[in-house]
Design a protein around this motif. Structure first.
Motif, PDB file in Angstrom:
ATOM      1  N   TYR A  33       0.840  -1.200   0.000  1.00 13.41           N
ATOM      2  CA  TYR A  33       0.000   0.000   0.000  1.00 13.41           C
ATOM      3  C   TYR A  33       0.877   1.253   0.000  1.00 13.41           C
ATOM      4  N   SER A 131      -8.278  -6.545  -0.368  1.00 13.94           N
ATOM      5  CA  SER A 131      -8.465  -5.093  -0.267  1.00 13.94           C
ATOM      6  C   SER A 131      -7.464  -4.362  -1.139  1.00 13.94           C
ATOM      7  N   TRP A 132      -6.214  -4.804  -1.073  1.00 13.43           N
ATOM      8  CA  TRP A 132      -5.196  -4.129  -1.876  1.00 13.43           C
ATOM      9  C   TRP A 132      -5.486  -4.291  -3.348  1.00 13.43           C
ATOM     10  N   CYS A 134      -8.346  -4.740  -4.743  1.00 13.16           N
ATOM     11  CA  CYS A 134      -9.491  -3.893  -5.091  1.00 13.16           C
ATOM     12  C   CYS A 134      -9.032  -2.462  -5.343  1.00 13.16           C
ATOM     13  N   LEU A 135      -8.164  -1.962  -4.488  1.00 14.22           N
ATOM     14  CA  LEU A 135      -7.674  -0.594  -4.694  1.00 14.22           C
ATOM     15  C   LEU A 135      -6.923  -0.496  -6.022  1.00 14.22           C
ATOM     16  N   SER A 182     -12.611  -1.859  -1.238  1.00 18.35           N
ATOM     17  CA  SER A 182     -11.331  -1.992  -0.555  1.00 18.35           C
ATOM     18  C   SER A 182     -11.418  -1.405   0.846  1.00 18.35           C
TER      19      SER A 182
END
Lengths: 544, 117, 218
Positions: A33, A131-132, A134-135, A182
């Motif tokens: 991230y 989540s990552w 998705c971002l 995310s």
């Protein structure tokens, strides 16, 4: 259970790009991230510089436009006004959805939440990786619109213009939808982690204040973001099928879009600031070598801010056609948020009082936060007064206000957090002098850029305009020069970090004498964080 | 990744039974029958709705709420869940109510200002 | 963490103390996700209620095109599918995987019946020229209210999003059904089915309110 092997840590326990892209280690995900968000910040920042370059001159007088002078391959056949609207949209959308909303929770939260509560990982490591992705997927889709029909609606996508414009709005809102997922998944993960994975002895009143902040943020992420999701879906349906919900042509209400949109987006700004305040709590106590003043008050004020944040969205609609009654109600509710916020500010000051203050780069960022966020917060209370907002809405006063809280607040705090936790994350020390110079340029540059904008707004300069009347030119020039100072500061900081990572001195386990659990691990931490599960018998900031 | 793939496992130790509440079969049947009955009741009320004015909508949604409670409490097990899970589920409805109340406050007081919408 | 070990016959990740700890954490995560689903659909309900009170006659006109009998049948189908879904979990708790698989299969079948009825409802409307929003064929439909498309915008969005979730649910149930056949579940471990089940019940829950809202109150 693996044992700490000498020299083995989360960075070198496996190698190769694939081991990173398929990692389930919260620390590695935090680093991923970090890299991606910094990259997005760079793009959003360049867009800001372009906007300020256009605003350097009042075109009407001189007949020159910076954006018009860009090569055709970049600007296509757009006129400077359209070009400005597009750059302005991407600057906002990138900074909001790809930098500040994920920012602290996804980078510092992912890395340090499990460590600070003595856990081996977050509750759902696979969901964390998702989540990552998705971002990333959302970001790719959003950047794709740059090559299709650049969006020019502003990051707020107000109807009816967002319905009528020929831009790739559908792709952009779907991108934001996925980035919202995310955020939801990160929030969900953190709530369960805080509930279920605290180590023995770590009651909710012994968790660090950074964890309280992340927890309050996570609640907002889970409860607010789904409304953004449905709003964006409806906007997409509006464009594709003309369903009419926001379109006056079929009797729909464009202001309803604003209600739905801001029901998420106002709590979203608290998603941005709450974790930042959590970082400040950590910095304040460590660099004054004093236990935090009013732990319980700060903890509850985090929850309080999260709660109140849901009640105030209508202050974005004061001049949109909202009724006066609603305006008064929202005005009153908005001012309430000043109370828990002030509690925090005063508690931090009280922490500093008679403390042993160390003016390291992280502490300078914390002090910068106090000063800048105070200005930003107070101007927010000013804007909460309806008759004042009638004058200031859509002027540069608002632009200055939110940059003071988002940049002066959250960004100062991210930087402070980076410089604080950098040694633990990378095992290297950075050059403190360079870091401090970076701060000097950023802090001074920030004020030079944005303070004049309060004055410009009070004098009536509208926002989201590519041009202005000549009487605003002098302050605009000062503001643009300020943006170059900020850029210089970030360049210095970037160089300092890269030099530290590549050839910095090895960092000790606890360079600052911090008392929270992450400082008890080796540096950088091993793959599963703690050789033996820690047991806690006291609060997090027991300084003598 | 763990490689042991647990297959057919009658002999599994049952020390964690307390977390796995088992609702009796006949409870499920009773709930299903009740739901069917309530659905019939809904359409019956619908067919005589002229006589029920102005309460027909209220009656329909009240019956729906009872059905919803049965689904949530028994099929979704919320009756036997932790307080935290109950709080989590209800919070969704509470925040929706908040969005609804303040938005309609705006829209209906606009009408008092003689606006078009 | 990428390693796990077996506790009480369940694969438990290293950051959890035991299978119960993991199970309770997973349940909480599932409920948090369900709260987001409620919020997302709820936004649609709020929009519908607001416009219904603004345009009551227009909504009444639109509702005339909806056949409450089909909605009624679909309600019974979904309730029955919720029953069989709950049984899918029940039989696994009793270590009777074969019956569980039949229950899950019945659930998928009910979902399919629901979608078939929905298909007929939609195609009938298209046949009459009824499409969402501005796509509504005003010449064919000749409505009294010119903005009737707004009603059908809501109708198609709400029933469409719901139908999409039914399809997603059917896929998820099929997936856990296959895992059940493979022997992945037993009385100490059936969390994926429970998660899918709670998702399926939410779909039923939404329909319980959608049915009177669209078909009865109209």
């Amino acid at each position: 259970m693996s044992h700490a092997v000498a020299g083995k840590n989360y960075l070198n326990e496996s190698s190769g790009l694939w081991s990173w892209l398929t990692t389930l280690d919260h620390k590695r995900i935090g680093i991923m991230y970090f890299v991606s968000v910094m990259f997005f910040f760079l793009i959003g920042g360049i867009m800001a510089l372009l906007l300020r370059l256009e605003l350097f001159s009042s075109n009407a007088q001189e007949g020159i436009s910076f954006l018009s002078s860009l090569p055709n391959v970049i600007k296509g056949d757009a006129n400077p006004a359209d070009l400005y609207n597009r750059i302005m949209t991407y600057h906002g959308a990138i900074m909001v959805f790809m930098v500040i909303v994920p920012g602290i929770p996804a980078i510092l939260g992912n890395f340090f939440l499990p460590l600070q509560i003595g856990a081996k990982d977050v509750a759902f490591p696979r969901l964390n990786l998702l989540s990552w992705y998705c971002l990333m997927a959302g970001a790719i889709m959003a950047f794709a619109t740059l090559f299709l029909n650049k969006v020019d609606t502003g990051w707020t996508f107000y109807t009816p213009y967002s319905i009528r414009t020929g831009a790739s709005v559908v792709l952009m809102v779907l991108a934001v939808f996925i980035m919202g997922m995310s955020s939801i998944l990160t929030g969900l993960n953190f709530i369960v982690t805080v509930h279920k994975l605290r180590c023995p002895g770590m009651t909710m009143y012994r968790i660090p204040l950074f964890v309280w902040a992340l927890y309050s943020t996570a609640i907002i992420q889970v409860l607010a973001t789904p409304i953004l999701a449905i709003t964006l879906l409806l906007l997409a349906m509006e464009r594709v099928f003309g369903i009419g919900i926001f379109d006056p042509k079929l009797g729909g209400d464009p202001v309803l879009f604003q209600h739905f949109f801001w029901f998420y987006s106002h709590p979203a700004v608290y998603i941005m600031i709450l974790p930042a305040m959590g970082v400040i709590s950590e910095l304040m106590t460590t660099f004054t070598k004093k236990t935090i003043f009013g732990y319980t008050a700060i903890a509850y004020s985090s929850l309080g801010i999260a709660a109140v944040s849901f009640f105030v969205w209508g202050h974005h609609l004061f001049v949109s056609g909202q009724s006066e009654v609603a305006g008064i109600v929202f005005s009153f509710l908005t001012m309430l948020v000043g109370v828990p916020t002030a509690i925090k500010m005063f508690n931090w000051l009280a922490t500093m009082y008679r403390g042993s203050i160390e003016f390291t780069a992280p502490m300078l960022y914390a002090l910068g936060f106090l000063f800048l966020f105070a200005i930003g917060g107070v101007t927010g209370i000013m804007l909460a007064v309806v008759p004042v907002d009638v004058h200031f809405h859509d002027t540069y006063f608002v632009v200055a206000h939110f940059h003071y809280v988002m940049v002066g607040g959250t960004l100062m705090s991210i930087m402070g957090g980076f410089y604080y936790w950098f040694p633990k994350m990378f095992g290297k020390m950075y050059n403190m002098t360079m870091a401090i110079w970076s701060w000097v340029f950023i802090f001074i540059g920030f004020n030079v850029t944005f303070f004049p904008q309060f004055i410009l707004g009070a004098k009536g300069m509208p926002r989201r305009y590519f041009d202005y009347i000549p009487e605003y030119e002098q302050l605009n020039r000062i503001s643009t020069i300020g943006s170059w100072l900020i850029a210089t500061g970030f360049v210095i900081g970037l160089i300092a970090m890269i030099r530290a990572i590549t050839k910095g001195e090895k960092a000790p386990d606890n360079p600052w004498g911090g008392k929270t659990l992450e400082w008890t691990t080796s540096t950088p931490p091993p793959h599963d964080n703690f050789t033996n599960e820690p047991t806690v018998t006291a609060g997090p900031y027991e300084y003598k | 990744m763990g490689t042991h793939h647990s297959t057919h496992n009658h002999g599994a130790a049952h020390s964690s039974d307390s977390a796995h509440h088992v609702t009796p079969f006949n409870v499920y049947v009773k709930v299903a029958v009740a739901l069917f009955a309530l659905t019939f009741l809904t359409v019956a009320a619908h067919s005589i709705r002229e006589h029920l004015q102005p309460f027909s909508a209220l009656i329909a949604f009240s019956i729906a709420t009872v059905k919803a409670y049965l689904v949530v409490a028994f099929f979704m097990h919320l009756k036997y869940e932790t307080n935290m899970n109950r709080a989590i589920f209800i919070s969704g409805f509470l925040f929706l109510a908040l969005l609804f109340i303040l938005t309609t406050l705006d829209i209906y007081t606009r009408i008092t200002q003689n606006s078009v919408l | 963490m990428s390693t796990s070990r077996i506790v009480n016959g369940v694969e438990v990740a290293t950051h959890y103390k035991d299978d119960t700890h993991q199970y309770l954490s997973n349940k909480e995560g599932i409920w948090l996700f369900m709260a987001t689903e409620i919020l997302m659909f709820g936004g649609l309900f709020i929009g519908y209620i607001i416009y219904h009170t603004m345009y009551p006659e227009m909504f009444a006109e639109g509702a005339k095109y909806l056949d409450w009998k089909l909605g009624f049948v679909n309600t019974l189908v979904l309730i029955f599918s919720s029953f069989t879904m709950a049984l899918g979990i029940y039989f696994n708790q009793k270590n009777q995987p074969k019956k569980a698989v039949m229950a899950l299969g019945a659930t998928v079948l009910c979902g399919a019946i629901f979608m078939v009825i929905k298909y007929f409802e939609y195609t009938h409307k298209f046949h009459l020229g009824i499409y969402p929003g501005q796509m509504l064929n005003l010449e064919m439909v000749k409505p009294v209210h010119q903005n009737l498309g707004l009603y059908f915008g809501f109708y198609f969005c709400m029933s469409g999003l719901h139908g999409l979730h039914v399809l997603i649910g059917m896929c998820l149930i099929t997936w856990v059904m296959i895992r059940n056949i493979r022997g992945d579940f037993h009385s100490n471990y059936y969390t994926p089915i429970e998660g899918v089940g709670i998702f399926w019940h939410i779909i039923d829950l939404i329909w319980i309110f959608l049915f009177p809202l669209l078909y009865l109150v109209g």
